[in-house]
Design a protein around this motif. Sequence first.
Motif, PDB file in Angstrom:
ATOM      1  N   ILE A  37      42.378 -33.037   2.619  1.00 52.42           N
ATOM      2  CA  ILE A  37      42.047 -32.641   3.988  1.00 52.42           C
ATOM      3  C   ILE A  37      40.590 -32.198   4.015  1.00 52.42           C
ATOM      4  O   ILE A  37      40.183 -31.323   3.266  1.00 52.42           O
ATOM      5  N   PRO A  38      39.764 -32.800   4.870  1.00 46.42           N
ATOM      6  CA  PRO A  38      38.360 -32.401   4.953  1.00 46.42           C
ATOM      7  C   PRO A  38      38.205 -31.125   5.761  1.00 46.42           C
ATOM      8  O   PRO A  38      39.185 -30.616   6.314  1.00 46.42           O
ATOM      9  N   TYR A  39      36.980 -30.611   5.834  1.00 46.29           N
ATOM     10  CA  TYR A  39      36.785 -29.337   6.499  1.00 46.29           C
ATOM     11  C   TYR A  39      37.147 -29.391   7.961  1.00 46.29           C
ATOM     12  O   TYR A  39      37.607 -28.410   8.530  1.00 46.29           O
ATOM     13  N   PHE A  40      36.971 -30.564   8.589  1.00 45.11           N
ATOM     14  CA  PHE A  40      37.262 -30.656  10.015  1.00 45.11           C
ATOM     15  C   PHE A  40      38.754 -30.851  10.284  1.00 45.11           C
ATOM     16  O   PHE A  40      39.184 -30.833  11.404  1.00 45.11           O
ATOM     17  N   GLY A  41      39.545 -31.062   9.214  1.00 45.87           N
ATOM     18  CA  GLY A  41      40.989 -30.959   9.309  1.00 45.87           C
ATOM     19  C   GLY A  41      41.739 -32.048  10.019  1.00 45.87           C
ATOM     20  O   GLY A  41      42.959 -32.107   9.919  1.00 45.87           O
ATOM     21  N   SER A  42      41.067 -32.942  10.714  1.00 43.92           N
ATOM     22  CA  SER A  42      41.791 -33.910  11.531  1.00 43.92           C
ATOM     23  C   SER A  42      42.018 -35.238  10.835  1.00 43.92           C
ATOM     24  O   SER A  42      42.732 -36.091  11.347  1.00 43.92           O
ATOM     25  N   SER A  43      41.413 -35.406   9.661  1.00 46.45           N
ATOM     26  CA  SER A  43      41.505 -36.690   8.988  1.00 46.45           C
ATOM     27  C   SER A  43      42.117 -36.506   7.620  1.00 46.45           C
ATOM     28  O   SER A  43      41.420 -36.493   6.618  1.00 46.45           O
ATOM     29  N   THR A  44      43.416 -36.351   7.561  1.00 48.65           N
ATOM     30  CA  THR A  44      44.107 -36.157   6.295  1.00 48.65           C
ATOM     31  C   THR A  44      44.393 -37.488   5.615  1.00 48.65           C
ATOM     32  O   THR A  44      44.393 -38.545   6.258  1.00 48.65           O
ATOM     33  N   SER A  45      44.636 -37.409   4.316  1.00 51.15           N
ATOM     34  CA  SER A  45      44.917 -38.596   3.519  1.00 51.15           C
ATOM     35  C   SER A  45      46.062 -38.269   2.577  1.00 51.15           C
ATOM     36  O   SER A  45      46.097 -37.186   1.997  1.00 51.15           O
ATOM     37  N   TYR A  46      46.974 -39.241   2.402  1.00 50.18           N
ATOM     38  CA  TYR A  46      48.153 -39.026   1.565  1.00 50.18           C
ATOM     39  C   TYR A  46      48.368 -40.195   0.618  1.00 50.18           C
ATOM     40  O   TYR A  46      48.082 -41.348   0.945  1.00 50.18           O
ATOM     41  N   ALA A  47      48.927 -39.883  -0.533  1.00 56.59           N
ATOM     42  CA  ALA A  47      49.419 -40.938  -1.416  1.00 56.59           C
ATOM     43  C   ALA A  47      50.639 -41.576  -0.769  1.00 56.59           C
ATOM     44  O   ALA A  47      51.410 -40.904  -0.072  1.00 56.59           O
ATOM     45  N   ASP A  48      50.817 -42.857  -1.016  1.00 56.75           N
ATOM     46  CA  ASP A  48      51.957 -43.567  -0.428  1.00 56.75           C
ATOM     47  C   ASP A  48      53.287 -42.924  -0.814  1.00 56.75           C
ATOM     48  O   ASP A  48      54.233 -42.904  -0.018  1.00 56.75           O
ATOM     49  N   SER A  49      53.348 -42.379  -2.016  1.00 52.66           N
ATOM     50  CA  SER A  49      54.599 -41.831  -2.530  1.00 52.66           C
ATOM     51  C   SER A  49      55.050 -40.569  -1.812  1.00 52.66           C
ATOM     52  O   SER A  49      56.217 -40.182  -1.903  1.00 52.66           O
ATOM     53  N   VAL A  50      54.132 -39.905  -1.088  1.00 54.95           N
ATOM     54  CA  VAL A  50      54.499 -38.654  -0.424  1.00 54.95           C
ATOM     55  C   VAL A  50      54.337 -38.713   1.087  1.00 54.95           C
ATOM     56  O   VAL A  50      54.768 -37.792   1.790  1.00 54.95           O
ATOM     57  N   ARG A  51      53.719 -39.766   1.580  1.00 52.21           N
ATOM     58  CA  ARG A  51      53.477 -39.860   3.026  1.00 52.21           C
ATOM     59  C   ARG A  51      54.790 -39.789   3.796  1.00 52.21           C
ATOM     60  O   ARG A  51      55.747 -40.448   3.469  1.00 52.21           O
ATOM     61  N   GLY A  52      54.810 -38.950   4.825  1.00 54.36           N
ATOM     62  CA  GLY A  52      56.012 -38.766   5.627  1.00 54.36           C
ATOM     63  C   GLY A  52      56.907 -37.648   5.129  1.00 54.36           C
ATOM     64  O   GLY A  52      57.796 -37.193   5.866  1.00 54.36           O
ATOM     65  N   ARG A  53      56.677 -37.186   3.901  1.00 47.82           N
ATOM     66  CA  ARG A  53      57.481 -36.083   3.345  1.00 47.82           C
ATOM     67  C   ARG A  53      56.642 -34.822   3.135  1.00 47.82           C
ATOM     68  O   ARG A  53      57.153 -33.712   3.253  1.00 47.82           O
ATOM     69  N   PHE A  54      55.379 -34.999   2.793  1.00 41.28           N
ATOM     70  CA  PHE A  54      54.483 -33.872   2.512  1.00 41.28           C
ATOM     71  C   PHE A  54      53.470 -33.734   3.647  1.00 41.28           C
ATOM     72  O   PHE A  54      53.043 -34.734   4.233  1.00 41.28           O
ATOM     73  N   THR A  55      53.064 -32.490   3.898  1.00 40.19           N
ATOM     74  CA  THR A  55      52.035 -32.223   4.896  1.00 40.19           C
ATOM     75  C   THR A  55      51.011 -31.256   4.318  1.00 40.19           C
ATOM     76  O   THR A  55      51.378 -30.168   3.871  1.00 40.19           O
ATOM     77  N   ILE A  56      49.752 -31.671   4.331  1.00 38.83           N
ATOM     78  CA  ILE A  56      48.664 -30.817   3.863  1.00 38.83           C
ATOM     79  C   ILE A  56      48.026 -30.134   5.071  1.00 38.83           C
ATOM     80  O   ILE A  56      47.901 -30.733   6.151  1.00 38.83           O
ATOM     81  N   SER A  57      47.639 -28.875   4.882  1.00 42.89           N
ATOM     82  CA  SER A  57      46.968 -28.144   5.958  1.00 42.89           C
ATOM     83  C   SER A  57      46.056 -27.089   5.345  1.00 42.89           C
ATOM     84  O   SER A  57      46.166 -26.795   4.149  1.00 42.89           O
ATOM     85  N   ARG A  58      45.175 -26.539   6.181  1.00 43.86           N
ATOM     86  CA  ARG A  58      44.264 -25.515   5.693  1.00 43.86           C
ATOM     87  C   ARG A  58      43.999 -24.498   6.784  1.00 43.86           C
ATOM     88  O   ARG A  58      44.068 -24.814   7.973  1.00 43.86           O
ATOM     89  N   GLU A  59      43.715 -23.274   6.367  1.00 42.85           N
ATOM     90  CA  GLU A  59      43.285 -22.209   7.266  1.00 42.85           C
ATOM     91  C   GLU A  59      41.921 -21.742   6.780  1.00 42.85           C
ATOM     92  O   GLU A  59      41.822 -20.984   5.809  1.00 42.85           O
ATOM     93  N   ASN A  60      40.882 -22.219   7.436  1.00 42.45           N
ATOM     94  CA  ASN A  60      39.532 -21.928   6.966  1.00 42.45           C
ATOM     95  C   ASN A  60      39.209 -20.434   7.009  1.00 42.45           C
ATOM     96  O   ASN A  60      38.530 -19.924   6.120  1.00 42.45           O
ATOM     97  N   ALA A  61      39.711 -19.725   8.017  1.00 43.35           N
ATOM     98  CA  ALA A  61      39.437 -18.293   8.114  1.00 43.35           C
ATOM     99  C   ALA A  61      40.029 -17.519   6.948  1.00 43.35           C
ATOM    100  O   ALA A  61      39.492 -16.478   6.543  1.00 43.35           O
ATOM    101  N   LYS A  62      41.134 -18.016   6.404  1.00 42.69           N
ATOM    102  CA  LYS A  62      41.786 -17.351   5.270  1.00 42.69           C
ATOM    103  C   LYS A  62      41.403 -17.980   3.943  1.00 42.69           C
ATOM    104  O   LYS A  62      41.863 -17.529   2.893  1.00 42.69           O
ATOM    105  N   MET A  63      40.602 -19.042   3.986  1.00 38.87           N
ATOM    106  CA  MET A  63      40.240 -19.762   2.760  1.00 38.87           C
ATOM    107  C   MET A  63      41.494 -20.165   2.004  1.00 38.87           C
ATOM    108  O   MET A  63      41.624 -19.921   0.798  1.00 38.87           O
ATOM    109  N   ALA A  64      42.407 -20.775   2.733  1.00 38.66           N
ATOM    110  CA  ALA A  64      43.691 -21.136   2.151  1.00 38.66           C
ATOM    111  C   ALA A  64      44.029 -22.593   2.415  1.00 38.66           C
ATOM    112  O   ALA A  64      43.726 -23.138   3.475  1.00 38.66           O
ATOM    113  N   LEU A  65      44.667 -23.182   1.432  1.00 36.85           N
ATOM    114  CA  LEU A  65      45.149 -24.556   1.494  1.00 36.85           C
ATOM    115  C   LEU A  65      46.653 -24.528   1.275  1.00 36.85           C
ATOM    116  O   LEU A  65      47.149 -23.727   0.479  1.00 36.85           O
ATOM    117  N   TYR A  66      47.362 -25.424   1.967  1.00 37.22           N
ATOM    118  CA  TYR A  66      48.811 -25.458   1.851  1.00 37.22           C
ATOM    119  C   TYR A  66      49.303 -26.887   1.626  1.00 37.22           C
ATOM    120  O   TYR A  66      48.637 -27.855   1.986  1.00 37.22           O
TER     121      TYR A  66
END
Length: 125
Positions: A51-80
């Motif tokens: 997930i890039p800093y602007f957050g809107s353009s995520t990328s997934y491996a084919d093996s996890v797409r549709g099952r996993f979701t990446i997200s970030r909270e820049n104010a908390k410096m956290a990735l999920y």
Amino acid sequence: EVQLVESGGGLVQPGGSLRLSCAASGFTFITYVMTWFRQAPGKEREFVAAIPYFGSSTSYADSVRGRFTISRENAKMALYLQMNSLKPEDTAVYYCASTRRYDRPWDQVGTYDYWGQGTQVTVSS
């Protein structure tokens, strides 16, 4: 000092869910691509999601797409990483990583500057 600290791993049954977190410090988090990789025993480290800093353009491996979701909270410096419908083949150590090299492939280990120590995810009945 740059630090990436993963948490949230554990043992879960097939079909279950886990949410991984990565706490970042020591660098300008908001300007970095943040990524999850994983490494199973005897296998190479592989790309999971980015997930890039602007957050809107995520990328997934084919093996996890549709099952996993990446997200970030820049104010908390956290990735999920929200992982649903887990399978035994998802068993691995999961690592978060960061880079500012937006011109390099995000799915390549060599692109990344900083790595966490990893958190174990085991999917088993």
